[in-house]
Design an enzyme around this catalytic site. Structure first.
Site, PDB file in Angstrom:
ATOM      1  N   GLU A 117      -1.785   5.509  17.670  1.00 20.52           N
ATOM      2  CA  GLU A 117      -0.324   5.408  17.698  1.00 20.52           C
ATOM      3  C   GLU A 117       0.222   6.531  18.570  1.00 20.52           C
ATOM      4  OE1 GLU A 117       1.533   4.047  13.832  1.00 20.52           O
ATOM      5  OE2 GLU A 117      -0.212   5.134  13.113  1.00 20.52           O
ATOM      6  N   LYS A 142       0.839  -1.190   0.000  1.00 19.84           N
ATOM      7  CA  LYS A 142       0.000   0.000   0.000  1.00 19.84           C
ATOM      8  C   LYS A 142       0.881   1.250   0.000  1.00 19.84           C
ATOM      9  CE  LYS A 142      -1.439   1.851   3.991  1.00 19.84           C
ATOM     10  NZ  LYS A 142      -0.418   2.425   4.872  1.00 19.84           N
ATOM     11  N   HIS A 195      -6.388  -0.428   6.474  1.00 16.31           N
ATOM     12  CA  HIS A 195      -6.429  -1.202   7.725  1.00 16.31           C
ATOM     13  C   HIS A 195      -7.789  -1.152   8.426  1.00 16.31           C
ATOM     14  CE1 HIS A 195      -2.259  -1.253   6.921  1.00 16.31           C
ATOM     15  NE2 HIS A 195      -1.904  -0.165   7.570  1.00 16.31           N
ATOM     16  N   ASP A 216      -4.032   6.816   4.749  1.00 19.99           N
ATOM     17  CA  ASP A 216      -2.963   5.962   5.279  1.00 19.99           C
ATOM     18  C   ASP A 216      -3.501   4.812   6.120  1.00 19.99           C
ATOM     19  OD1 ASP A 216      -0.126   5.458   5.743  1.00 19.99           O
ATOM     20  OD2 ASP A 216      -0.470   6.116   7.802  1.00 19.99           O
TER      21      ASP A 216
HETATM   22  C1  BG6 Z   1       1.177   1.621   8.070  1.00 18.97           C
HETATM   23  C2  BG6 Z   1       0.989   3.108   8.003  1.00 18.97           C
HETATM   24  O1  BG6 Z   1       0.437   1.001   7.065  1.00 18.97           O
HETATM   25  O2  BG6 Z   1       0.751   1.144   9.334  1.00 18.97           O
HETATM   26  C3  BG6 Z   1       1.747   3.784   9.130  1.00 18.97           C
HETATM   27  O3  BG6 Z   1       1.446   3.598   6.768  1.00 18.97           O
HETATM   28  C4  BG6 Z   1       1.377   3.183  10.468  1.00 18.97           C
HETATM   29  O4  BG6 Z   1       1.520   5.190   9.135  1.00 18.97           O
HETATM   30  C5  BG6 Z   1       1.474   1.668  10.429  1.00 18.97           C
HETATM   31  O5  BG6 Z   1       2.257   3.714  11.438  1.00 18.97           O
HETATM   32  C6  BG6 Z   1       0.928   1.051  11.699  1.00 18.97           C
HETATM   33  O6  BG6 Z   1       1.216  -0.310  11.712  1.00 18.97           O
HETATM   34  P1  BG6 Z   1       1.398  -1.095  13.075  1.00 18.97           P
HETATM   35  O7  BG6 Z   1       1.532  -2.514  12.654  1.00 18.97           O
HETATM   36  O8  BG6 Z   1       2.608  -0.534  13.751  1.00 18.97           O
HETATM   37  O9  BG6 Z   1       0.160  -0.829  13.864  1.00 18.97           O
END
Ligand code: BG6
Length: 490
Positions: free
Chosen positions: A216, A148, A240, A235
């Site tokens: 996050e 992505k 997700h 994003d």
């Molecule tokens: C990514 C995004 O797909 O997923 C990021 O581009 C994000 O911005 C990340 O920080 C989060 O992934 P995880 O697995 O750390 O929750």
């Protein structure tokens, strides 16, 4: 408990963008961990590709560094075996340079699984795929992995899909969404479809609402350039979060076969009620962090991290009240929220059941809270079912809301397998269940585009929030005006 490992058939994986961040942080460590787990066939080959001329040894040193950074206790023997499987070829995606070398490396092993992993920006997908095709590198067992973002709106997503589709049939295209490879996300399917308990109550008659939070604590440091062109909606939500929503909301598929699962997810995406200029103001909130505190220290705001002279209107936070217009979910809001620099790193799905219709207990029993099921993706992966129980001991009927708590780490005591480990091995196996199909990606953009248009038309800047908080207060108002509240403590 020892996890059962089924080794995969011999394969070559060609990683485009091999010196980039994704390869370094995720792909190389993931392949190493599969070596440790005993899943890598002895003669598997990992061929790093990027434009930069580099000797094989130099790339191996880089791979060693990535592994040691991600796993400070890397096993020397496994690491040595892993590094032996690594090769490197300098290839230019935009000219003929290096393609002959790559063909030569691959030609000796025509009959084995061949994976092209495009860990590069989407603007290169078209050229790389075309050159892979023109160089005659596509065999019957060739697969391509597309990272992505697949486009930045419906139109560009279609263009990316068309470019990839010119060279690879859909059965060979693996559009990765690493959230689908997370342990708890898979457990959501186990919970729903391997237990008789939940499915009868999994609908509007019993569920009040659903909350999906992906919070996050980090900012965008290091990725500000990309992030500023994307924002939280593109994003995180387009991929997700909508994938998580689909897994909660989809009908039971006929089987776990890739198309059965993806057909059901697609139906959910198509049933999402539109959000556009008429209602975006009311059901969405966008925010951008300002300086604040995170992990006990002061942190700068988004604009300072970006280092731009001009103010940016990119959102680093978004909250949405989404609704699914179908028989099962009519009237059940799905509240989504995600952001950078929030109070803590937590991703979870809360399924909030309706309250009991009538209490038989008197006022001394205390308040009877509704049941809820919390599926926690990270950290502390696990599942909690909140129930009312009686306070132990004499003294009358006093009730308490307590969780039946199943922490995966405690229950199974196994290492948390990174999503990329699982997903790369699924590519080798040719199993597309956890990958997005072309029509799914496009249906997601079809729902996202009008939100982006509405925001653009409103010209309202994102609402500021202090780093280290739960986002702008408007996101609290979004849910509280419906008489509900975000469940941060879950
Ligand atoms: C990514 C995004 O797909 O997923 C990021 O581009 C994000 O911005 C990340 O920080 C989060 O992934 P995880 O697995 O750390 O929750």
């Amino acid at each position: 408990m020892v996890a059962r490992v089924i080794s995969v058939e011999p394969f070559d994986i060609v990683v485009f963008g091999a010196t980039g961040d994704l390869a370094k942080r995720k792909l190389l460590p993931a392949l190493y961990e599969r070596e440790v787990a005993g899943q890598m066939p002895a003669d598997a080959r990992i061929i790093g590709v990027s434009r930069r001329p580099m000797a094989q040894e130099e790339f191996r040193a880089l791979a060693r560094e990535s592994v040691e950074e991600s796993d400070p206790h890397a096993e020397p023997e496994a690491l040595a075996r892993f590094l032996k499987q690594i090769d490197y070829v300098a290839v230019d995606a935009l000219s003929d340079e290096g393609w002959g070398d790559l063909c030569q490396r691959l030609s000796a092993r025509e009959d084995r699984v061949r994976v092209f992993y495009l860990a590069v920006g989407p603007d290169l997908f078209d050229d790389i795929c075309a050159r892979i095709g023109a160089s005659g590198l596509v065999t019957k067992k060739t697969r391509v992995v597309v990272e992505k973002p697949v486009g930045k709106n419906l139109e560009s997503a279609r263009a990316v899909n068309a470019a990839v589709g010119k060279v690879f049939p859909e059965e060979s295209v693996f559009r990765i969404d690493h959230y689908l490879g997370k342990e708890t996300v898979q457990n959501l399917m186990a919970l729903r479809f391997a237990n008789a308990l939940f499915e009868p109550v999994w609908n509007h008659a019993h569920i009040d609402h659903v909350q999906i939070t992906v919070a996050e604590s980090l900012g965008v440091a290091g990725r500000a350039g990309y992030y500023d062109t994307a924002g939280a909606l593109r994003d995180m939500v387009q991929n997700h979060m909508l994938q998580l929503l689909c897994l909660v909301a989809m009908e039971p598929p006929v089987s776990m076969d890739a198309d059965s699962v993806r057909d059901e997810k697609l139906k959910v995406l198509k049933a999402l009620e539109p959000i556009d200029e008429r209602n975006a103001q009311h059901v969405t909130v966008r925010g951008q962090y300002r300086a604040g505190a995170s992990a006990g220290g002061a942190v700068t705001g988004y604009l300072e991290e970006l280092g731009a002279n001009e103010p940016s209107n990119t959102e680093t936070f978004v909250a949405i009240k989404a609704e699914i217009g179908n028989w099962r979910w009519a009237g059940v809001p799905f509240y989504l929220r995600t952001g950078k620099r929030l109070a803590s790193r937590v991703s979870e799905i809360v399924v909030a059941f309706k309250p009991i219709p009538h209490s038989v207990f008197d006022g001394n029993a205390g308040q009877i809270m509704a049941n809820r099921l919390v599926i926690r993706l990270q950290p502390d992966e696990g599942v909690k079912l909140w129930l009312m129980i009686k306070d132990p001991g004499p003294g009358g009927m006093r009730l308490q809301h307590v969780p039946l708590d199943m922490s995966f780490a405690e229950a199974f005591g196994v290492r948390n397998v990174d999503a990329y480990e699982r997903l790369i091995m699924d590519v080798v196996r040719g199993n597309q269940t956890l990958f997005m199909r072309r029509d799914e990606v496009e249906a997601a953009w079809h729902w996202i585009d009008p939100i982006l248009d509405a925001w653009r038309a409103s010209r309202e800047p994102p609402k500021p929030y202090t780093a280290g908080t739960w986002g702008p207060s408007a996101s609290i108002a979004l849910i509280e005006r419906d008489g509900r509240t975000w469940m941060d403590d879950a």
